[in-house]
Design a protein around this motif. Sequence first.
Motif, PDB file in Angstrom:
ATOM      1  N   MET A 213       1.001  -1.131  -0.038  1.00  0.00           N
ATOM      2  CA  MET A 213      -0.065   0.041   0.101  1.00  0.00           C
ATOM      3  C   MET A 213       0.801   1.181   0.151  1.00  0.00           C
ATOM      4  N   ALA A 214       0.233   2.155  -0.918  1.00  0.00           N
ATOM      5  CA  ALA A 214       1.033   3.678  -0.879  1.00  0.00           C
ATOM      6  C   ALA A 214       2.491   3.369  -1.287  1.00  0.00           C
ATOM      7  N   THR A 215       2.753   2.605  -2.396  1.00  0.00           N
ATOM      8  CA  THR A 215       3.775   2.338  -2.785  1.00  0.00           C
ATOM      9  C   THR A 215       4.749   3.839  -3.167  1.00  0.00           C
ATOM     10  N   ASP A 216       3.863   4.839  -3.158  1.00  0.00           N
ATOM     11  CA  ASP A 216       4.180   6.220  -3.972  1.00  0.00           C
ATOM     12  C   ASP A 216       4.418   6.916  -2.445  1.00  0.00           C
ATOM     13  N   ARG A 223       3.719  -3.326   3.750  1.00  0.00           N
ATOM     14  CA  ARG A 223       3.570  -4.421   2.948  1.00  0.00           C
ATOM     15  C   ARG A 223       2.981  -5.472   3.714  1.00  0.00           C
ATOM     16  N   ILE A 224       1.961  -6.158   3.082  1.00  0.00           N
ATOM     17  CA  ILE A 224       1.455  -7.187   3.862  1.00  0.00           C
ATOM     18  C   ILE A 224       1.139  -8.449   2.960  1.00  0.00           C
ATOM     19  N   ASP A 227      -0.396 -16.461   3.299  1.00  0.00           N
ATOM     20  CA  ASP A 227      -0.726 -17.618   2.421  1.00  0.00           C
ATOM     21  C   ASP A 227      -2.317 -17.902   2.228  1.00  0.00           C
ATOM     22  N   ALA A 228      -2.843 -17.182   3.286  1.00  0.00           N
ATOM     23  CA  ALA A 228      -4.511 -17.012   3.193  1.00  0.00           C
ATOM     24  C   ALA A 228      -4.666 -15.719   2.285  1.00  0.00           C
ATOM     25  N   GLU A 229      -5.767 -15.924   1.689  1.00  0.00           N
ATOM     26  CA  GLU A 229      -6.349 -14.951   0.763  1.00  0.00           C
ATOM     27  C   GLU A 229      -6.824 -13.532   1.454  1.00  0.00           C
ATOM     28  N   LEU A 230      -6.033 -12.472   0.867  1.00  0.00           N
ATOM     29  CA  LEU A 230      -6.110 -11.202   1.401  1.00  0.00           C
ATOM     30  C   LEU A 230      -7.226 -10.537   0.508  1.00  0.00           C
ATOM     31  N   THR A 262       1.952 -11.423   7.475  1.00  0.00           N
ATOM     32  CA  THR A 262       2.981 -10.444   7.760  1.00  0.00           C
ATOM     33  C   THR A 262       2.928  -9.097   7.372  1.00  0.00           C
ATOM     34  N   VAL A 263       3.130  -8.183   8.290  1.00  0.00           N
ATOM     35  CA  VAL A 263       3.053  -6.901   7.976  1.00  0.00           C
ATOM     36  C   VAL A 263       4.056  -6.152   8.476  1.00  0.00           C
TER      37      VAL A 263
END
Length: 812
Positions: A213-216, A223-224, A227-230, A262-263
Motif C-alpha cells: 500500500m502507498a507504494t508512492d 507491505r502485507i 498464505d491466506a487470501e487477502l 506478515t505486516v
Amino acid sequence: MRKLFILSTLILAAASAKAQDLRLNDLGYFERQGVNVLVYSNSFNGGFNDEKNSGIEVIQHGVRSIQGGAVRLNNTPEQWDLVPLMTDRKVDQEKGTIEVALRYNDYDFDSRVVVTAKGKAVEIAVWLDKPVPEKLAGDAGFNLEFLPSRYWLKTFTMDGRLNRFPRYATSQTITRPNSEKPRQFKGFKTYDDRGTDRFVDPLPLETGHQIIMATDDPERMVRISSDAELKLYDGRMLAQNGWFVLRSVLPKGKTGKVVTWTVEPHAIPGWIREPNIGFSQVGYTPEQPKVAVIELDKQDIPQANAYLYRIKDDGSKEKVFTGEIKPWGPYFKYNYVKFDFSSVREPGVYYIQYGDTKTNDFLIDEHVYDKITDATTDVWVPIHMDHMYVTEGYRTWHGEPFKEGYLQAPESDHFDLHSQGATTDTKYKPYELIPGLNVGGFFDAGDFDIETGSNINVVQNFIRAWELFKPMRDETFVSQKQRYVDLHRPDGTPDILQFIEHGTLNLVAQAEQIGHMAQTLSNSVLDNYHHLGDAASITDGLHYDPSLKPYEVSADGKRSGTPDDMWAFTTRNPRLDLQAAGVLNSAARVLRGYNDDLAERAQRQADRLRAEAEELLKASKPRRDAQAEADFAWLTGNNITLKLQIALDSIPMKDEAYKQSLRPLVKEFADYVKGFDKDNPYGVPIGLGNWAGVNMILNFGIAVNYAHLYYPDIVSKDEIYRVSNWLYGCHPYHNYSFVAVVGAARPKQVFYGNNRADFSAIPGNVAPGLLFRKPDHFENFDDWPFLWGQNEGTIAGNTQYIIFGSAFKNLQ
Ligand SMILES: [Ca+2]
Ligand SMILES: [Ca+2]
Ligand SMILES: [Ca+2]
C-alpha cells in the motif's frame, strides 16, 4: 585510543542495526524509529462499540493510520457491529510476543491473536482451539483497517497488479438476506432495508496474497503478505466513517494457527518527526506572555535558538528577535522545549522560525481577541436551533425538523446510552403522541437529539453570559411564529435573549406536557441516529400509524406506516427536575419584560417542579443520600476548580467579608494552577479519557479568569492565557486552532459536526481536542472528522466556550 574508537563504532553499528528492527518496548508495544505497532493497548470497551480506536493499531511516522486489527464478523464492520471482548492479554518480553484472547459472547466464539516481532515486520497469527461456529463460518475473519484519508489517491499493488485507493466510495456491492447478517449491537439495525429484508455487503476492491500500500509514499507504505487470501474492501460503501479494510476469512472446520499475516509498515531511514511549534493562531496582545511550546521527536537534538520574524508592510521579512531554547523535558512520547518571545510587543505580522520549521503568520495586536466568540454565537448556535428552519444567505442549513412531534417511548434500551423504564411516569401510553414537544431546544452535538441535561446547561450558560456580560449583539433573526432563523439578519432583539427563550420553550414544554423533565428526546430507530444531512429529513414529518404498512402514506397524507417518529424518554428523575427548576427560575427573571407569557409559565413550572422534586426526594430518602454523596463528592475531593467556581459565582451577591474568606481557597487554586507547569509542558489540565478534555480545560479557564478578576494579587493576569493558548494552537500533535474558523491563519478544517460527511465544519464549533490513546499517543485528526472523541463539539461545551471567551475578552 584507536582501539577504543573501533570498539565504540562497532557498538554503534550493532545498536543501529538493532534499532531498525521492531522490538517490544517497556510500554508493551512494538517499536522502531518511525513505527509503533500496538496490540490491544486500547480495547473495544467504549460506550459506542467500534470507535475506530482499538485492537491492533499502527502509528506510522507519528500518525495512527491503521487500527481495528481483530477477529471481526463483517467485511467492513460498522460502529454498531459486534466487537470482540478481550478476555486476556499477555505481553511476553522474552519471546517478543503479545497475545490476546478474544471472545464473542453472542456466538460462544473464542479466538487468540498472537503478534510477534520478526525483523522489521510483525507476524500476526490467529489461533483457534475450536473451529469457527457454523453460524459464523465464512463471515468471521481477521481484519485490519486503514485510515481512508491517509491512503486515498495513493497507489497500491496486489500480487503486482496496479491500483489506486479511491478518493470516494465507488466500488461494488451485493445484497444478502438479513438472516445471514451477524447480529448488531443489542439487536439494533444500522440500515433501512426499505422492506427488502436484505442487507448490503461490499465486494472487495482486490484480492490476492501480497499487497503493498502507498507504494508512492514512503511515510505511509505498508507491505502485507499471507498464505491466506487477502481481500481489500472500502468500508465507506456502508458508512461514511468506514475505513479501508483488509481481511482474511477464517477457514471452516480448522483449529490451530488458522491465518498468518506478515505486516511490515515502512520506516523512512533516519526519520525524525518534524517539530510541532505550538503557538496561538489567533495571535497575542502586546503585553501578554508569549511562549511557544515546541514538540520534538525524542531522537531530535534541540536547537540552541529560535527566531521571530516580522513581515513588513512591503512584504519583506526581518528577523526581530532571537531567543534561547529552554528545555522542558519529556511528556509521554515526545520531548518538549520552549521559546519565549514575550519581549516582542510591537504590533505586527510575525512568524516563528525554529531550525528548518517555520510557522504560518500570526498577529501581535491589541484587538486579536475581539472576535473569538462571534462565530460560535452568530453561526454555530443558531444552526443548532431545533424545530426551526435555519438559513444563511443563499444556503439552507436545515428545514424544520420533527414536525410530527414526539411519541412516548416504550420500555427500551437505547443506542445513545438512554433507557426507558418499565413505567412511563406519564399519563401517556407507549407510542402515544405527547403533544407540544416539538418547540425550542438545541441539537445535542453532531447528532440531532435533545439531551435535556445538556439543554438545561445551555440555558444556564446563556443566562450566565447574559447576566454577566449583557451582550447586545444582534446578528440573528429569530421568529418563533414563523419557526424561522436567518443568520446575519439583525431583528432588533439581542441574540442571547432569543437563545434563552428558545431553550426555555422546550424545557417548559416538557414540564407542561410530560409533567417533568424527559431524559432525552431522541431517535426511535438507529438508522436515524447516524443521520448525516438535513435534520428536517430525519423523519418523514407524518404521524406514525401502525395500521399502515411501512412506507405507506394515508390517503389524507398526514400519517405513514414508517415508524420513524422521535421518542421522548420520560423516566422521572427528580434531581434533573430540580436542576430544571433552578434554570427555569432564572429564565423567568431574564425573560420578564421580553416574553412575559413564557416568563410566567417558566416560573410556574419552576415552582411546581421544585416542590414535587423535593417531595419525591424525601420519599426516596436512602437513595437520595447515596445520590447526594455521589453528586457532591467533587466538592470535597480534588476538584478545586468547580469548588472555587461556585464560590466565585456568589461574590456579586455577597459582602466583602465573604470575599476575604475565600482568599485561602484562591491561594490554594493559584498553587494548583502553577502545578500544571510541572505536570505537562502546556500548563493546563490535560484529559486522558476517551473523550478529549476541552470541557475540563474550559472550566479551568473560566475559573482562572474569575480568580484573576476578583483576586488579581493572587492570580496574575499572565495566568489567563494558558487556556486561550491551548485552544488556539499551543498543544501537542499539531498547532491548529480547536475552534472552527477562529484563528485566522490556521484553524482546524474538519470537525465531527452534522456536516462531517462533507469533510467540513460548522463555524464556531469547539473540538474536544487531543484524544489520548494508551499508552503514550495524543492525536487530533484534521483530515478525518469522524472520531467524536477528538472532533465533536457539543451544545453544552460550545456555550461554555462562549462564557470562557466573553470573560477572557472582557479582561483584555
Ligand atoms: Ca446525543
Ligand atoms: Ca436577534
Ligand atoms: Ca413520522
